[in-house]
Enzyme design. Structure first.
Site, PDB file in Angstrom:
ATOM      1  CG  ASP A 179     122.849  73.017  59.103  1.00  9.13           C
ATOM      2  OD1 ASP A 179     123.714  72.612  58.048  1.00  9.13           O
ATOM      3  OD2 ASP A 179     123.144  74.138  59.618  1.00  9.13           O
ATOM      4  CD  GLU A 241     126.200  69.199  59.678  1.00  6.68           C
ATOM      5  OE1 GLU A 241     127.380  69.156  59.015  1.00  6.68           O
ATOM      6  OE2 GLU A 241     125.353  69.944  60.046  1.00  6.68           O
TER       7      GLU A 241
HETATM    8  C1  NOJ Z   1     126.792  72.277  57.979  1.00  8.46           C
HETATM    9  C2  NOJ Z   1     126.538  72.734  56.758  1.00  8.46           C
HETATM   10  O1  NOJ Z   1     126.841  71.334  55.842  1.00  8.46           O
HETATM   11  C3  NOJ Z   1     127.939  73.618  56.367  1.00  8.46           C
HETATM   12  O2  NOJ Z   1     127.713  73.791  55.011  1.00  8.46           O
HETATM   13  C4  NOJ Z   1     127.271  75.031  57.136  1.00  8.46           C
HETATM   14  O3  NOJ Z   1     128.405  75.885  56.871  1.00  8.46           O
HETATM   15  C5  NOJ Z   1     127.149  74.769  58.544  1.00  8.46           C
HETATM   16  N1  NOJ Z   1     126.395  73.525  58.863  1.00  8.46           N
HETATM   17  C6  NOJ Z   1     126.332  75.857  59.131  1.00  8.46           C
HETATM   18  O4  NOJ Z   1     125.091  75.854  58.834  1.00  8.46           O
END
Ligand code: NOJ
Length: 469
Positions: A179, A241
């Site tokens: 993440d 991500e």
């Molecule tokens: C990316 C996640 O996909 C999202 O849902 C989240 O709010 C943020 N990162 C923070 O962790």
């Protein structure tokens, strides 16, 4: 896995097994046949850890537990075993950059977090300052105030997170979706972000777009911390991500197997923009394709109902791992714009429960669903499985065909309104317009988004097709 299809499960909304209206691990296990029928290679679950749900699981209160609403570690083991027995791999979602404010670390090790006497100009992803006051100081939160950022320059933090990373891999998971990883390391001196001098390259909030975002994230020495993640994960599959344009994927792509290609996800459905996004992204190693998820919304809403099938064809014929968000295989709809029953950032509408059948609860729960179903009577798995012309049947065929596409990728010059590329011995063409257009497909299509869409080298409006050369 590097060319696999990975199915994203949003656990709250996939399948409830105990009637409390919230999806759970036993529910996921009971639906694994759907994944094997589709032919995907792996599943990725959004976070299942104990969480106070300020950000629905992305605020983790215990990295090595399972939230009781989803089950327990025994259920996790049962799910993993059942997935493996079907040849499916399991990816966890790890949230290394911040914890929940209710994680015991925040009380027991406040020095593991990032503090300042006075806020700088860094902006939270959800708007407003990234700093909140506590006990006469300010702590950093790149997202909600309930998500304090960990200090990855502290070796104790690194060691604690390495243990977490090992934990799930030793328990049977094959890797992680990581993440918000571009937030891992920031400027150690906490200098202000300078004003933006050029566009960021991906959509940002109005406030963020004014800043160059060079100090609040993606520090030049990020590779040092990424190496620690890789070290803990061995050869586990890691997809990052990374909310940066592909030209800035290094060092993430040096340490991870893949990086989400957000330029394509954010491209409008016009041939010029899609081609530019595909061209930029395929020039770098490691693109993982994703066209919708729990943050940004579903194919029919973002690209138009009429283009949803072509969007699925695009997603599933590009080279490299493809991430398919639960419900997109049936073209599931969304809640109304601005819906904010649970998520302050307005993302509920992308997270409605899976529509397994046409009943009011969609077969998702025997109880009251935590979030109402959108349109189960209109779009559901049971009906679409019976219908060879359905989006579900198309997605299943695309996943099967994908195995035969072969190596190699060339984006082709094509007429305005058309995206075309060659994969191995096949050519893919997409008509993004509402007019019939000539496309470089000579042979009978092996797949087309609707029967008869390709006729004498002319592709119907909003259609897409794949043919052997
Ligand atoms: C990316 C996640 O996909 C999202 O849902 C989240 O709010 C943020 N990162 C923070 O962790």
């Amino acid at each position: 896995m590097n060319d696999g299809v990975i199915y994203q499960i949003y656990p709250r909304s996939f399948q409830d097994s105990d009637g409390d209206g919230v999806g759970d691990l036993a529910g996921i296990r009971s639906r694994l046949d759907h994944l094997t029928w589709l032919g995907v290679d792996a599943l990725w679950m959004s976070p299942i850890y104990p969480s106070p749900n300020a950000d629905f699981g992305y605020d983790v209160a215990d990295y090595t537990g399972v939230d009781p609403v989803y089950g327990d570690l025994g259920e996790f083991d049962a799910l993993t075993e059942a997935a493996h027995a079907r040849g499916l791999r399991v990816l966890m979602d790890i949230v290394p950059c911040h914890t929940s404010i209710e994680h015991p670390w925040f009380r027991e090790h406040p020095d593991w977090y990032i503090w300042a006497d006075r806020p700088n100009n860094w902006i939270s992803a959800f708007g407003g300052s990234a700093w909140s006051p506590l006990d006469g100081r300010y702590y950093l939160h790149s997202f909600y105030p309930e998500q304090p950022d960990l200090n990855w320059r502290d070796p104790e933090v690194v060691a604690a997170m390495q243990q977490v990373l090992r934990f799930w891999l030793e328990r049977g998971a094959e890797g992680y979706r990581i993440d918000a990883i571009d937030r891992l390391l920031k400027d150690p001196e906490l200098r202000d972000d300078p004003p933006a001098s050029q566009p960021f390259g991906l959509p940002l909030s109005e406030d963020e777009a004014k800043l160059a975002l060079t100090n609040s994230r993606n520090a030049p020495d990020t590779g040092v911390a990424l190496a620690k993640i890789r070290e803990a994960c061995g050869d586990g599959f890691l997809v990052g991500e990374v909310y940066l344009p592909s030209a800035r994927w290094q060092p993430y792509s040096d340490y991870f197997d893949a990086v989400f290609a957000f330029e394509l996800l954010h491209s409008p459905w016009d041939a010029g923009s899609l081609r530019a996004a595909i061209d930029a992204t395929t020039r770098r190693p490691g693109a993982a394709w994703v066209m919708s998820n729990h943050d940004f919304g579903r194919l029919p809403t973002r690209f138009g109902d009429e283009n949803a099938r072509a969007a699925a064809l695009l997603l599933l014929t590009l080279p490299g791992p493809a991430f398919l968000y639960q419900g997109d295989e049936i073209g599931q709809g969304e809640g109304p714009p601005g819906e904010r029953s649970f998520d302050r950032a307005g993302r509920d509408r992308h997270r409605h429960p899976m529509q397994w059948d046409g009943s009011p609860s969609g077969g998702f729960t025997a109880g009251e669903p935590w979030l109402a179903l959108v349109d189960p009577a209109r779009r559901n798995v049971a009906d679409q499985r019976e219908d060879p012309a359905s989006m579900l049947s198309l997605v299943q065929s695309l996943i099967a065909l994908r195995r035969e596409l072969g190596e190699g990728f060339d984006l082709l010059d094509s007429a305005d309104g058309v995206v075309a590329y060659r994969r191995g011995g096949h050519t893919v063409a997409i008509n993004t317009t509402s007019e019939p257009l000539a496309v470089p497909l000579g042979a009978e299509p092996r797949i087309q988004t609707e029967a008869g869409a390709l006729h004498d080298g002319i592709l119907a409006p909003h259609a897409a097709a794949v043919a052997m050369d």
